[in-house]
Design a protein around this motif. Structure first.
Motif, PDB file in Angstrom:
ATOM      1  N   ALA A  83     -15.992  -0.030  31.925  1.00  0.00           N
ATOM      2  CA  ALA A  83     -16.489   0.449  30.858  1.00  0.00           C
ATOM      3  C   ALA A  83     -17.962   0.232  30.600  1.00  0.00           C
ATOM      4  CB  ALA A  83     -15.610  -0.370  29.617  1.00  0.00           C
ATOM      5  N   ASN A 115     -12.486   1.324  27.167  1.00  0.00           N
ATOM      6  CA  ASN A 115     -11.064   2.119  27.649  1.00  0.00           C
ATOM      7  C   ASN A 115     -10.295   2.108  26.788  1.00  0.00           C
ATOM      8  OD1 ASN A 115     -12.159   1.978  30.456  1.00  0.00           O
ATOM      9  ND2 ASN A 115     -11.368   0.153  30.809  1.00  0.00           N
ATOM     10  N   ASP A 173     -10.933   8.658  27.219  1.00  0.00           N
ATOM     11  CA  ASP A 173     -11.462   8.769  28.476  1.00  0.00           C
ATOM     12  C   ASP A 173     -10.646   9.421  29.640  1.00  0.00           C
ATOM     13  OD1 ASP A 173      -9.438   6.911  28.865  1.00  0.00           O
ATOM     14  OD2 ASP A 173     -10.696   5.246  29.223  1.00  0.00           O
ATOM     15  N   THR A 175      -7.810   8.877  30.870  1.00  0.00           N
ATOM     16  CA  THR A 175      -6.981   7.772  31.334  1.00  0.00           C
ATOM     17  C   THR A 175      -5.498   7.516  30.896  1.00  0.00           C
ATOM     18  OG1 THR A 175      -7.928   5.696  30.581  1.00  0.00           O
ATOM     19  CG2 THR A 175      -9.028   6.663  32.540  1.00  0.00           C
TER      20      THR A 175
END
Length: 227
Positions: free
Chosen positions: A140, A176, A225, A227
């Motif tokens: 990060a 994150n 992000d 993810t």
């Protein structure tokens, strides 16, 4: 100045590219900076500093990144009453290709314009360079450093530099699971002119930016992000 038109065109190029590519990420950030310009001629150095603000957009698709930045502000000279203060605007467009996860090749263009009671001056610069990045304890947080050679520098109605280089160092934070992004950077450009003139110039800026990031998944844009 025509800076507003240049900023609009640069950002429009990024937005058009965004509509044509799939599976990409976009960062949009507001930024503030403290620029400083130093010009030395005949043993006398003129310095000017100030504050400017603007915005930046990055479009990422695979190993490619296309970036556009536009800023505007004012520079106040150290020789009050002798050299007029100047309005300054800058646009920059850069393409980046990730050779490896930690190093990339950069190609860019920067246009910088100064306007004052004494007249108008415009710098047009092309650059080629490398940028290295690495995690700082966590993915990060990333540190980055770049070095660029400026093979083309044109200054309106003035002689051109014989050599020019630039560098940029900083740190970026992208937590994150959060759409927020932050970055702090310092960049410097140095310009050498033919020795007969005894002239040299330096431009530097300390910048902070904050914004949001988004990724495209299955035809839909989502903040975060990816993810």
């Amino acid at each position: 100045m025509n800076v507003h038109k240049g900023v609009a065109l640069s950002l429009a190029a990024v937005l058009i590219a965004r509509s044509q590519l799939a599976g990409q990420g976009v960062d949009a950030r507001a930024l503030v900076a403290a620029p400083r310009n130093s010009a030395r001629l005949g043993g006398v150095t003129e310095r000017a500093s100030g504050v400017w603000a603007g915005m930046a957009v990055d479009l990422r698709a695979g190993r490619f990144t296309l970036s556009a930045r536009g800023t505007r502000g004012q520079l106040t000279t150290s020789q009050a009453g002798l050299v007029p203060n100047r309005d300054v605007g800058e646009i920059a467009v850069r393409g980046r290709y990730d050779i490896r996860s930690w190093i990339s090749l950069d190609l860019g263009y920067t246009g910088r314009a100064f306007s004052s009671a004494a007249g108008y001056q415009r710098w047009d610069m092309a650059s080629v360079g490398l940028t290295a990045t690495r995690d700082v304890g966590t993915p990060a947080v990333r540190a980055f450093a770049s070095l660029a050679y400026l093979p083309v520098v044109r200054i309106r109605a003035q002689e051109i530099p014989s050599v020019a280089f630039g560098s940029d160092v900083g740190i970026s934070v992208a937590p994150n699971g959060s759409p927020l992004t932050f970055a702090l950077s310092y960049r410097i450009e140095r310009f050498g002119f033919p020795s007969a003139t005894g002239r040299s110039e330096q431009f530097e800026a300390l910048s902070f930016s904050a914004g949001v990031k988004a990724w495209r998944h299955g035809g839909h844009w989502n903040l975060g992000d990816g993810t």
